[in-house]
Design an enzyme around this catalytic site. Structure first.
Site, PDB file in Angstrom:
ATOM      1  CE  LYS A 155      -3.561   0.557   2.295  1.00  0.00           C
ATOM      2  NZ  LYS A 155      -4.263   0.931   1.044  1.00  0.00           N
ATOM      3  CE  LYS A 175       0.771   0.089  -6.003  1.00  0.00           C
ATOM      4  NZ  LYS A 175       0.406  -0.789  -4.880  1.00  0.00           N
ATOM      5  CB  THR A 176      -2.571   6.078  -5.066  1.00  0.00           C
ATOM      6  OG1 THR A 176      -2.567   5.233  -6.222  1.00  0.00           O
ATOM      7  CG2 THR A 176      -3.447   7.290  -5.326  1.00  0.00           C
ATOM      8  CB  THR A 177      -1.385   6.873   0.046  1.00  0.00           C
ATOM      9  OG1 THR A 177      -2.328   5.867  -0.264  1.00  0.00           O
ATOM     10  CG2 THR A 177      -1.874   7.666   1.234  1.00  0.00           C
ATOM     11  CG  PHE A 186     -10.262  -1.913  -9.108  1.00  0.00           C
ATOM     12  CD1 PHE A 186     -11.048  -1.247  -8.191  1.00  0.00           C
ATOM     13  CD2 PHE A 186      -8.891  -1.826  -8.996  1.00  0.00           C
ATOM     14  CE1 PHE A 186     -10.475  -0.515  -7.167  1.00  0.00           C
ATOM     15  CE2 PHE A 186      -8.299  -1.095  -7.978  1.00  0.00           C
ATOM     16  CZ  PHE A 186      -9.099  -0.441  -7.059  1.00  0.00           C
ATOM     17  CD1 TRP A 215     -12.785  -6.930  -9.426  1.00  0.00           C
ATOM     18  CD2 TRP A 215     -10.606  -6.520  -9.650  1.00  0.00           C
ATOM     19  NE1 TRP A 215     -12.369  -6.260  -8.318  1.00  0.00           N
ATOM     20  CE2 TRP A 215     -11.034  -6.001  -8.419  1.00  0.00           C
ATOM     21  CE3 TRP A 215      -9.258  -6.386 -10.009  1.00  0.00           C
ATOM     22  CZ2 TRP A 215     -10.171  -5.357  -7.550  1.00  0.00           C
ATOM     23  CZ3 TRP A 215      -8.409  -5.741  -9.139  1.00  0.00           C
ATOM     24  CH2 TRP A 215      -8.866  -5.239  -7.922  1.00  0.00           C
ATOM     25  CD  GLU A 263      -3.782   2.055  -9.484  1.00  0.00           C
ATOM     26  OE1 GLU A 263      -2.944   1.232  -9.915  1.00  0.00           O
ATOM     27  OE2 GLU A 263      -4.188   2.053  -8.311  1.00  0.00           O
TER      28      GLU A 263
END
Lengths: 202, 202
Positions: B46, B48-50, B97, B99, B134
């Site tokens: 966790k 990466k974006t944050t 996402f 999926w 992303e």
């Protein structure tokens, strides 16, 4: 499970995605427990404090009450000015990096005053998010008694989130934590002679 | 260099710290180049974006102009509301996402529209910080031609920072980047049945 990236046509892709969707939904159904987390950001890479600031920005956006205690970094972070408001308290207790102070006793004393502040906040009942910035470094230098810090975190209010950042998080803290991420340095511009950039690193 | 954590008395500690200080100052003197960086946050952990949001918060605090293009995540992030202002433009181009959408052609089309937007911003001359959230995933699925994306990043304005987040960053992007951090998952509460927490994950 089929890897969707290996799909060679639309049918295979759809099938792989359906499997992935089912797996994610099952995980989401299973995950029901709402609780305050102990989060650890460690490792030699960048983004440990920065990701904690990002989390805190989210919490503030939801109206949550946040506290930052910075144990080592000196000076003020631009983020503290932008996010300023009634829901955020920001404390700098360190005098800079330990290689700048070069005084172990003074470093220990400032860590103690920061930790006493943290204990006060841990006792309060209207806080949502407590960021103990660089406390992992403090613990790895034995500037605070590890047992005391771990006991206080173990006894924290069930719905309070506590985020601990810094290199070298002790194994006992990792064991106690709910969410642990290692920021691993793959490439750093500092090592290629590029100085710290405004807006990126400070 | 002596490890300050191994110092057994004040003299040893001070000596180790002086060595560390000299080393850090030499690195800082050597690092003079001011330039916009290509930053990559990748890995399965966790933050990466944050961490990219944390960097962007810094840039906004310094008065810099920022743009976020979110390629996959759907819905709106609380951070976008808190940081709203004339210096921030925020675009969601993905439908969720992959999926959830389960439609490769639609996913590719939305990536293309996001990338066209990114190209417009890359051509503009008054931007300081571009977050391609992303895009690493988009590239790893081959939803955009890697060569086209890399060529555009290579040709970016020298003083523009571009941050690329997501799992599975391609090797060529890592090669091109100035600063790369892998967020490595050590422990995740989702796997222990704890649901995503408001203010922490969204």
């Amino acid at each position: 499970m089929t890897d969707p990236r290996k799909a060679t046509n639309e049918t295979e892709h759809r099938q792989a995605m359906q499997e992935l969707q089912a797996e994610m939904r099952a995980k989401m159904r299973a995950a029901k427990d709402k609780r305050g987390l102990i989060v650890v950001h460690t490792g030699n890479g960048k983004g440990k404090t920065t990701a904690a600031f990002g989390m805190m920005t989210r919490m503030l956006a939801h109206g949550g009450k946040c506290v930052v205690i910075q144990f080592i970094k000196s000076g003020s972070d631009a983020v503290s000015k932008l996010l300023r408001g009634p829901n955020l308290s920001w404390h700098h207790v360190g005098d800079g990096f330990t290689w700048e102070t070069q005084n172990r006793e003074a470093d220990i004393a400032s860590c103690r005053s920061g930790w006493n502040l943290a204990l006060d906040y841990l006792r309060s009942d209207d806080l949502d998010f407590l960021l103990l910035d660089e406390i992992n470094v403090v613990l790895s230098y034995d500037y605070l008694p590890k047992d005391e810090v771990l006991a206080a975190l173990r006894a924290k209010r069930a719905d309070l989130h506590v985020v601990c950042t810094g290199r070298g998080a002790p194994a006992e803290l990792i064991e106690l934590a709910d969410l642990v991420t290692e920021m691993r340095e793959i490439k750093h511009p500092f090592n290629a002679g590029v100085k710290a950039q405004l807006g990126i690193e400070y």
